[in-house]
Motif scaffolding. Structure first.
Motif, PDB file in Angstrom:
ATOM      1  N   GLY A 407       0.811  -1.216   0.000  1.00 31.06           N
ATOM      2  CA  GLY A 407       0.000   0.000   0.000  1.00 31.06           C
ATOM      3  C   GLY A 407       0.845   1.267   0.000  1.00 31.06           C
ATOM      4  N   TRP A 408       0.149   2.399   0.102  1.00 35.24           N
ATOM      5  CA  TRP A 408       0.851   3.683   0.103  1.00 35.24           C
ATOM      6  C   TRP A 408       1.735   3.839   1.341  1.00 35.24           C
ATOM      7  N   PHE A 409       1.302   3.249   2.439  1.00 33.77           N
ATOM      8  CA  PHE A 409       2.127   3.306   3.652  1.00 33.77           C
ATOM      9  C   PHE A 409       3.477   2.643   3.408  1.00 33.77           C
ATOM     10  N   GLY A 410       3.446   1.483   2.770  1.00 34.24           N
ATOM     11  CA  GLY A 410       4.683   0.753   2.504  1.00 34.24           C
ATOM     12  C   GLY A 410       5.567   1.465   1.497  1.00 34.24           C
ATOM     13  N   LEU A 411       4.974   1.963   0.403  1.00 35.04           N
ATOM     14  CA  LEU A 411       5.766   2.628  -0.627  1.00 35.04           C
ATOM     15  C   LEU A 411       6.382   3.925  -0.107  1.00 35.04           C
ATOM     16  N   ILE A 412       5.602   4.718   0.596  1.00 38.70           N
ATOM     17  CA  ILE A 412       6.127   5.981   1.145  1.00 38.70           C
ATOM     18  C   ILE A 412       7.243   5.697   2.151  1.00 38.70           C
ATOM     19  N   THR A 413       7.036   4.671   2.981  1.00 39.13           N
ATOM     20  CA  THR A 413       8.081   4.287   3.942  1.00 39.13           C
ATOM     21  C   THR A 413       9.354   3.869   3.221  1.00 39.13           C
ATOM     22  N   PHE A 414       9.197   3.063   2.188  1.00 37.84           N
ATOM     23  CA  PHE A 414      10.347   2.601   1.396  1.00 37.84           C
ATOM     24  C   PHE A 414      11.097   3.787   0.786  1.00 37.84           C
ATOM     25  N   VAL A 415      10.365   4.707   0.169  1.00 39.14           N
ATOM     26  CA  VAL A 415      10.988   5.870  -0.476  1.00 39.14           C
ATOM     27  C   VAL A 415      11.708   6.737   0.552  1.00 39.14           C
ATOM     28  N   LEU A 416      11.082   6.931   1.709  1.00 42.74           N
ATOM     29  CA  LEU A 416      11.701   7.753   2.753  1.00 42.74           C
ATOM     30  C   LEU A 416      12.975   7.105   3.293  1.00 42.74           C
ATOM     31  N   VAL A 417      12.935   5.796   3.498  1.00 45.71           N
ATOM     32  CA  VAL A 417      14.113   5.091   4.028  1.00 45.71           C
ATOM     33  C   VAL A 417      15.263   5.140   3.024  1.00 45.71           C
ATOM     34  N   ILE A 418      14.977   4.772   1.771  1.00 46.22           N
ATOM     35  CA  ILE A 418      16.029   4.788   0.749  1.00 46.22           C
ATOM     36  C   ILE A 418      16.499   6.218   0.491  1.00 46.22           C
ATOM     37  N   GLY A 419      15.550   7.152   0.455  1.00 46.88           N
ATOM     38  CA  GLY A 419      15.919   8.555   0.283  1.00 46.88           C
ATOM     39  C   GLY A 419      16.797   9.048   1.421  1.00 46.88           C
ATOM     40  N   GLY A 420      16.489   8.617   2.640  1.00 45.23           N
ATOM     41  CA  GLY A 420      17.309   8.985   3.796  1.00 45.23           C
ATOM     42  C   GLY A 420      18.726   8.459   3.676  1.00 45.23           C
ATOM     43  N   LEU A 421      18.876   7.234   3.164  1.00 50.29           N
ATOM     44  CA  LEU A 421      20.213   6.666   2.967  1.00 50.29           C
ATOM     45  C   LEU A 421      20.998   7.462   1.930  1.00 50.29           C
ATOM     46  N   PHE A 422      20.324   7.864   0.847  1.00 54.02           N
ATOM     47  CA  PHE A 422      21.001   8.677  -0.173  1.00 54.02           C
ATOM     48  C   PHE A 422      21.387  10.049   0.387  1.00 54.02           C
ATOM     49  N   LEU A 423      20.561  10.593   1.265  1.00 58.83           N
ATOM     50  CA  LEU A 423      20.897  11.868   1.899  1.00 58.83           C
ATOM     51  C   LEU A 423      22.152  11.732   2.752  1.00 58.83           C
ATOM     52  N   LEU A 424      22.261  10.632   3.484  1.00 63.26           N
ATOM     53  CA  LEU A 424      23.451  10.382   4.291  1.00 63.26           C
ATOM     54  C   LEU A 424      24.687  10.190   3.403  1.00 63.26           C
ATOM     55  N   ILE A 425      24.494   9.539   2.270  1.00 60.80           N
ATOM     56  CA  ILE A 425      25.609   9.369   1.329  1.00 60.80           C
ATOM     57  C   ILE A 425      26.067  10.728   0.800  1.00 60.80           C
ATOM     58  N   TYR A 426      25.111  11.595   0.486  1.00 58.76           N
ATOM     59  CA  TYR A 426      25.436  12.941   0.011  1.00 58.76           C
ATOM     60  C   TYR A 426      26.218  13.716   1.073  1.00 58.76           C
ATOM     61  N   ARG A 427      25.772  13.596   2.328  1.00 58.82           N
ATOM     62  CA  ARG A 427      26.472  14.274   3.419  1.00 58.82           C
ATOM     63  C   ARG A 427      27.898  13.733   3.567  1.00 58.82           C
ATOM     64  N   ARG A 428      28.061  12.438   3.366  1.00 57.50           N
ATOM     65  CA  ARG A 428      29.403  11.849   3.449  1.00 57.50           C
ATOM     66  C   ARG A 428      30.303  12.390   2.340  1.00 57.50           C
TER      67      ARG A 428
END
Length: 701
Positions: A407-428
């Motif tokens: 559902g939308w809960f799962g997809l939004i959670t997935f996007v936020l988690v993966i997006g958060g990891l990419f944000l941390l990579i950018y900060r690194r």
């Protein structure tokens, strides 16, 4: 962690990463069970060790527990799952991916140091790509046996699906190209990362994957944009050398594909050697250029780095025009490649077929928008929603598959988690000064983008190996040092509590994986020489260990029915009906399961029950020609029996019902029979059914 513990863990995970692509890319759940058990055991050992040695709070590792939110969305979807077995197997997969990610981060945080582990992870990633590429090329010559390695003239590698194989190969290719641009690499590393480049190119060309032909240049361009001028030049040269060499060998291979002796063998090894030598020369030249003052001044100008990407875009446009007009470059391609390239358009059958799937997938989502229908739910539900009679068990879009499943809960959670990891990579990347480390991060990012982008147009995310690659690359790229503000860090008590819950979950679902593995091993031991009693014992054991798998219950019900027919003992009939009830309870909307149930009731001689389940079958799959076959044949047989018994009235009644079903069939199916529908299902009744139709007509007179 101690150095010994770290080395043992890294070694186990590395061997697992190297080997699992051979298991058909971990597409099938039966191939995943052992991997899930191994990962769970290693994770438990690491978690217990960290508890006992009080190594829980270390740097930034606690933030990555957030990845376990993704399997949590799959756990929630269990409550509305279309297929409980498929849903729980997806939970097991995501628990495994998350555990693997966290362990890799623990290894980077260990006493070995992240630099040592980073090099090890990068080398293992490259070695995995190397063996897959060589195995696939050698397999195309018949040197290795692997089922469907070549399928419909397309190279599929160990994945048995050309498009995913091509996406995987290009991910490895991009990683190698980026690594080669490192001016500080020793010559042995240049040789190592140059070794599979020709094989990578052949893998791409031989896959004939139109989607990857489009995605790869786009991701390659993204990679070009994040490099410095000197690195851009090296990147372009390494790519050009390997592409030209691969295309040359590929032309030799396809031109002799039908011959017994492949003249492409010698060119392959020769061009691989030449590629290595040329790459060494390029590397040495780039090292000399790097110290040039004029070049250093040129790199200082910010806009200069966009010149080569701009030239590449213009070049791509010119190549596209050449291919469209069948010009000089087009003429250099093998005929098989020319046909494939010419077929790229918005009107291709594969694109139209996926459009149909996407439309129906959103209909599924509209009914359960919040938490979805559970993992693998599409395989059961799509026949209930499809507007056209196609067969497609995969959504062909990884993100839409997640949306349907969680559902939308799962997809939004997935996007936020993966997006958060990419944000941390950018900060690194922002705080990393050492150029070698920056290039490794960029290589991982570009390689993972290849998989994430292509996953939007195919079912790559259904392969466990693809997720192992993604997890491996993300774990290599994210920071291990604390780069977030202190307020975002968890307290020691909270971290212990979360890790405790995660550890219990891994243990709990690891036990499930072990049980499923035992069931699979039991069934795989079946042989045609087994007696009915022995086969029954096998499936009773399988059902005990894996009570959610409909296929096991179906097989067990069939064995009980066989014993009932042979022995006329009502106990077997009762047991068969119990299994039938379990099947319906597990997957009440599975059209194939309902059809199987109807046939089982026919064996029991319970016609009305059989007709009831055939009606349920057609409600869940109106394009089931098999259901119409059964309805027409059985009702005609009943009519024949009544006719022979002299009961003309009932004979005509059932004969008319059979013909009425035939009219329903014609009304629904004739409209689609002449249409060109991608992945079109079999809409024809079998020949025997047509004979029964004539008999029904004869009875009516």
């Amino acid at each position: 962690m101690t150095r010994m513990m770290t080395w043992i863990t890294v070694s186990i995970l590395s061997v697992l990463f190297l080997y699992t692509p051979y298991l058909r890319g971990l597409f099938f759940d039966s191939d995943m069970y052992l991997t899930e058990v191994i990962v769970a055991l290693v994770f438990l050992a690491c978690a217990i060790y960290r508890y006992t040695k009080k190594e829980l709070v270390q740097h930034n590792s606690n933030i990555y527990l957030i990845l376990f939110i993704v399997p949590f969305t799959y756990i929630i979807s269990l409550t509305h799952s279309e297929t409980f077995s498929g849903a729980i197997e997806n939970v097991l997969r995501w628990i495994t991916y998350s555990a693997l990610f966290l362990m890799l981060l623990w290894m980077r945080n260990s006493s070995l140091g992240d630099k040592v582990v980073d090099k090890l992870l990068a080398n293992m990633f490259h070695l995995t790509g190397t063996w897959i590429a060589f195995f696939s090329v050698f397999g195309s010559w018949g040197w290795f046996e692997f089922k469907d390695l070549l399928l419909d003239y397309r190279l599929t590698g160990t994945f048995q699906y050309a498009n995913t194989f091509a996406a995987v190969i290009c991910s490895f290719w991009l990683f190698a190209l980026f690594t080669l641009t490192n001016k500080n690499s020793p010559l042995w590393r240049i040789v190592l990362f140059s070794l599979p480049l020709v094989a990578y190119g052949i893998g791409l060309f031989y896959s004939y994957s139109r989607g990857v032909f489009l995605v790869f240049p786009f991701v390659w361009l993204l990679g070009l944009l994040i490099l410095k001028i000197r690195e851009q030049l090296a990147y372009i040269l390494f790519t050009a050398v390997s592409t030209v060499a691969a295309l040359f060998v590929f032309k030799q291979m396809v031109s002799t594909a039908e011959s017994e002796i492949h003249v492409g063998v010698i060119p392959f090894f020769v061009t691989t050697l030449i590629t290595i030598i040329v790459n060494i020369i390029i590397h040495l030249l780039m090292k000399r250029v790097n110290g040039n003052n004029g070049f250093i001044k040129l790199e200082a100008r910010k806009l200069v780095k966009f010149v080569l990407p701009g030239v590449f875009i213009v070049l791509v446009l010119l190549i596209m025009l050449d291919l469209k007009s069948q010009g000089l470059i087009y003429q250099q391609l093998p005929e098989s490649m020319q046909a494939r390239v010419s077929d790229i358009s918005l009107e291709t059958s594969s694109l139209l077929g996926r459009t149909n799937v996407y439309e129906d997938a959103f209909k599924v989502v509209s009914d359960t928008p919040l938490i979805g229908i559970g993992g693998d739910g599409w395989k059961v539900a799509y026949t209930r929603y499809q507007e056209l009679p196609y067969f497609n068990n995969e959504v062909h879009n990884g993100y839409l598959e997640i949306l349907v499943s969680t559902g939308w809960f799962g997809l939004i959670t997935f996007v936020l988690v993966i997006g958060g990891l990419f944000l941390l990579i950018y900060r690194r990347l922002q705080i990393t000064v050492q150029e070698d480390e920056r290039l490794t991060i960029k290589a991982a990012v570009v390689a993972v983008l290849m998989l994430f982008i292509h996953g939007a147009i195919d079912f790559d995310f259904s392969y466990g190996t693809v997720w192992f690659m993604i997890i491996w690359l993300l774990a290599l790229a994210v920071p291990t040092e604390p780069i977030l503000k202190r307020k975002w860090h968890l307290t020691s008590i909270i971290e212990k509590a979360i890790l405790g819950v995660v550890t219990v979950c891994v243990l709990f679902f690891g036990i499930f994986a072990a049980r499923f593995l035992l069931a699979e091993k039991s069934v795989s031991a079946l042989s045609s020489e087994m007696s009915i009693e022995d086969a029954q014992s096998v499936f009773e054991r399988a059902v005990f260990f894996y009570p959610y798998k409909v296929e096991y219950h179906q097989q067990l019900a069939d064995l009980y029915l066989t014993r009932y027919q042979n022995e006329k003992n009502d106990d077997w009939k009762t047991k068969a009906i119990e299994q039938i009830s379990v099947i319906e309870e597990l997957e009440p909307n599975n059209a194939n399961a309902l059809l199987a149930i109807s046939k089982k009731f026919l064996v029991l001689g319970e016609w009305d029950k059989s007709f009831e389940y055939l009606d349920k079958t057609l409600k869940n799959d109106r394009f089931s020609s098999q259901a119409f076959d059964v309805l027409i044949q059985v009702k005609t047989q009943i009519a024949i029996q009544y006719n022979q018994a002299g009961n003309k009235e009932k004979a005509i009644k059932y004969a008319k019902q059979a013909l009425e079903h035939y009219k329903q069939y014609e009304l629904l199916f004739d409209h689609y029979k002449e249409q060109s529908i991608p992945d079109k299902r079999n809409l024809e009744l079998n020949e025997q059914t047509h004979l029964f139709i004539e008999q029904a007509k004869t009875i009516i007179g």
